[in-house]
Scaffold this active site. Sequence first.
Site, PDB file in Angstrom:
ATOM      1  N   LYS A 135      13.289  55.384  26.186  1.00 33.40           N
ATOM      2  CA  LYS A 135      13.794  55.426  27.568  1.00 33.40           C
ATOM      3  C   LYS A 135      15.097  54.651  27.732  1.00 33.40           C
ATOM      4  CE  LYS A 135       9.846  57.237  28.702  1.00 33.40           C
ATOM      5  NZ  LYS A 135       9.416  58.288  29.570  1.00 33.40           N
TER       6      LYS A 135
HETATM    7  C1  LIG Z   1       6.420  56.166  23.915  1.00 29.70           C
HETATM    8  C2  LIG Z   1       6.511  57.473  24.612  1.00 29.70           C
HETATM    9  N1  LIG Z   1       6.448  58.598  23.887  1.00 29.70           N
HETATM   10  C3  LIG Z   1       6.516  59.810  24.467  1.00 29.70           C
HETATM   11  C4  LIG Z   1       6.632  59.940  25.831  1.00 29.70           C
HETATM   12  C5  LIG Z   1       6.713  61.329  26.412  1.00 29.70           C
HETATM   13  O1  LIG Z   1       8.029  61.639  26.790  1.00 29.70           O
HETATM   14  P1  LIG Z   1       8.287  62.700  27.947  1.00 29.70           P
HETATM   15  O2  LIG Z   1       7.580  62.161  29.142  1.00 29.70           O
HETATM   16  O3  LIG Z   1       9.762  62.716  28.130  1.00 29.70           O
HETATM   17  O4  LIG Z   1       7.720  63.962  27.498  1.00 29.70           O
HETATM   18  C6  LIG Z   1       6.685  58.790  26.632  1.00 29.70           C
HETATM   19  C7  LIG Z   1       6.796  58.806  28.106  1.00 29.70           C
HETATM   20  O5  LIG Z   1       7.344  59.574  28.759  1.00 29.70           O
HETATM   21  C8  LIG Z   1       6.659  57.528  26.002  1.00 29.70           C
HETATM   22  O6  LIG Z   1       6.758  56.418  26.718  1.00 29.70           O
HETATM   23  N1  LIG Z   2       5.813  57.990  29.748  1.00 33.56           N
HETATM   24  C1  LIG Z   2       6.577  57.673  30.877  1.00 33.56           C
HETATM   25  C2  LIG Z   2       6.123  58.382  32.107  1.00 33.56           C
HETATM   26  C3  LIG Z   2       7.259  58.596  33.046  1.00 33.56           C
HETATM   27  O1  LIG Z   2       8.066  59.587  32.534  1.00 33.56           O
HETATM   28  P1  LIG Z   2       9.581  59.822  32.877  1.00 33.56           P
HETATM   29  O2  LIG Z   2      10.208  60.113  31.567  1.00 33.56           O
HETATM   30  O3  LIG Z   2       9.604  60.953  33.814  1.00 33.56           O
HETATM   31  O4  LIG Z   2      10.164  58.591  33.502  1.00 33.56           O
HETATM   32  C4  LIG Z   2       6.631  56.161  31.040  1.00 33.56           C
HETATM   33  O5  LIG Z   2       6.572  55.504  30.034  1.00 33.56           O
HETATM   34  O6  LIG Z   2       6.715  55.631  32.110  1.00 33.56           O
END
Ligand SMILES: Cc1ncc(COP(=O)(O)O)c(C=O)c1O
Ligand SMILES: N[C@@H](CCOP(=O)(O)O)C(=O)O
Length: 555
Positions: A135
Amino acid sequence: MSNGVVMNGTTDNSDKSSTHSASQYYLSTRGEESGLSFEEVVLKGLASDGGLYIPESIPDIHDQLEQWKDLPFAELAYNVLSLYISPSEIPAEDLKDIINRSYSTFRVPEITPLVRLQGNIHLLELFHGPTFAFKDVALQFLGNLFEYFLVRRNEGKEGRDRYHLTVVGATSGDTGSAAIYGLRGKQDVSVFMLHPKGRVSPIQELQMTTVLDPNVHNLAVTGNFDNCQDIVKALFADPDINSTLKLGAVNSINWARILAQIVYYFHSYFALLKQNPDSFKLGDKVRYVVPTGNFGDILAGYFAKRMGLPIEKLVIATNENDILDRFWKTGRYEKKPAHGPEAEGGLEADGVKAQEDGVKETLSPAMDILVSSNFERLLWFLAYEFASGAKMDEEWNRKQAGQEVSRWLKDLKEKGGFGPVYKDVLEEARRSFESERISDQQTLDTIRSLYRDVDYILDPHTAVGVEAARRSVQRSPKELPHISLSTAHPAKFAGAVTLALKDEPNFKFNEKVLPQEFVGLDQKEKRVTDCANDWKAVRELVKKQVEEELKGAGH
Ligand SMILES: Cc1ncc(COP(=O)(O)O)c(C=O)c1O
Ligand SMILES: N[C@@H](CCOP(=O)(O)O)C(=O)O
């Protein structure tokens, strides 16, 4: 095709500046808004009709791959981002400065390094930013972007005339800490992060709640991540709070999140090229495997593919919260699975607890999501392609796509699901994606086997991806490289990693995994507010707190 893929030229948005190209205007997936600028969509986050913003066209970069292949991360990021942001909105030098500052906090010069894991599987390490999860790549950028727009809007303004942004976000752990890190202490911004109480890992909770800057507020909601996401969406849809506060989004509903994530698909493709000069040539195809929850990360890959990066397929890797996997298998998008975990050998067999609300608590909690918000963006493209088959004009195609998406989303809200979608729609989805569902037991086995085989410790989300990659390798041509996205540092998920490796000789979590940055976090002061799963209660809390902050700032 227009919105499907395309062109670097200008559109006929004659009322707007001709310095914008088509990909620098945005429309809503539900069809009620179009012609918006990048700044408008970044600050609004969610469209007024409840839809998500997407660019009005996707630029074709086939011709630029050769020029981009040796660029360092920040320069590549500038090249990708400037296709979607007009220089009349953010001049080139300013955009470069925002990008450079955003990646200066990363711990490695490559920003997102690619390492060979095993055989034809390569790991794209996305956890070298300040909060140790993927993120950071988008949220450090988004934090600086918000600041840039706010400084510009507030120049020469005082008191209540200043534009004050109230960020509300939902997190299953990682978005929260990355957003907080990106926005802590920034002027004219209050941040409210909602996490499901007791359902994020202890380190994730500490990363969020030990930040004591006055503009940061953590709300622990009695419920699951979907409840938190629903509260956020309800706040955005509420005219009351919208008229009193200017809400901003840090979740991947915000287009800037997806945009920044496109960059590492290009960067890793070029890294693969450099690392394998004899066996891999520019233009050769690669498969990406992405641990998926809210569908944001993999959607960025879909954009990269449509822009012209030679991606053979994108593989969705879900945990036992498998709504996406079920869609690709059946064409139905339904919250409630047709089969329960009992059908696979019982609840206790792999430690998964099914919740009354349908979301299961798994060892990869950041992906314990039932409704993936970004799937709506993909649905728009699928509906658009389907509409294009009727050979009508562009306006008609877009209108049809917006109407179809609105219908699907209405059924999801009112009936808990939709589908099966038309055969052509599902076929289009299968042309670009495959999917795999990985159980908790398989996640643990994968962590253990990679530790034994190559002495690499995976976090449980990354392990979901790696197991999906191993399955995909089995059914692919031998020479097809796989890049599996490593989305978090293993230290964030001590419980799962220890469960997998506790009996391995020489495994000591503190020595092998724990980074210095996490040592002593549990001794720090914490600040968090418990709250009910009730969006109106959250609304009142947010209003009261922002009012206090504004008064405190002398407004
Ligand atoms: C460590 C981790 N892996 C994978 C994901 C999944 O990614 P996305 O929500 O963009 O599909 C998340 C949260 O979104 C995450 O925090
Ligand atoms: N896995 C995410 C959930 C939120 O997803 P987002 O990518 O739409 O912000 C988290 O870790 O908070």
